[in-house]
Enzyme design. Sequence first.
Site: not given
Ligand code: OAD
Length: 244
Positions: A87, A111
């Site tokens: 994040n 990131h």
């Molecule tokens: P995503 O939007 O890909 O995934 C969010 C995750 O959080 C999903 O698996 C949801 O199921 C989960 N989620 C949603 N609400 C939640 C809650 N209340 N408690 C727990 N989990 C919950 O976001 P990231 O995995 O962070 O990179 O994405 C990774 C990277 O991809 C980001 O940092 C960004 C993006 O491209 C760059 O910008 C380089």
Amino acid sequence: MRVLVITGAGVSAESGIPTFRGKDGYWRNLDPAKLATPTAFQNDPKLVWEWYRERRERIRKSEPNPAHQAIVKLAAYAREFLLVTQNVDDLHARAEWEGNTLAREKIVQIHGDIFITRCSYCDLSSRNERDKEVGGLPRCPECDGLMRPGVVWFGEQLPLGEIQRVENFLDENACDFALVIGTTATFGYIIDWALRAIASNGELVEVNPEETSLSRFATHLIRERAAVALPRLVDQIFAQPPKL
Ligand code: OAD
């Protein structure tokens, strides 16, 4: 106890920050994956800056949630601790637990940091946008180059210094726990780091309402929202170390 925590957008979801791939991820019907790229910035820097400025405003108006606070508590109790967050918000840094906050050396923002503004050409960077703004676009006071948000875009190299900090932590010793919270684990390095952390029979705990590409490696799956599950999980970890 040695703990690695890896977080993604899901840990900030309950603070009102949209995730990337969730249903609320789009902005003006634009896919973040198409905005957070060097090409998008080259083609339309104004639009990309509008997106980042709106995100900065939204983060400034948001508060850390119980998940962020539980992670501060975990860091306060663990003998050795590192948080690797994907994040770019500052909610982990702002979170408090009983007057404690996370020391900067315990946080790796792999990131980047949305509140950093840096020059696209020279290495000038600052934590605000007092740099010259030409037509709504911040210009570098040193070289007049176009300034950009200090985040990693798709296809860009991760900050080598931050990678080194993670590698050093993992090389020092194995972890008792690796908690992976609120991420789709889209990037292989996230899975790699989590698996290396628990190499010698540590526990890999995933906190996510949904299945992810990391799920099959986890020793514990907690299919709940982080703000609900984490305070309980942290208490469990310290009530009966090291088995959950
Ligand atoms: P995503 O939007 O890909 O995934 C969010 C995750 O959080 C999903 O698996 C949801 O199921 C989960 N989620 C949603 N609400 C939640 C809650 N209340 N408690 C727990 N989990 C919950 O976001 P990231 O995995 O962070 O990179 O994405 C990774 C990277 O991809 C980001 O940092 C960004 C993006 O491209 C760059 O910008 C380089």
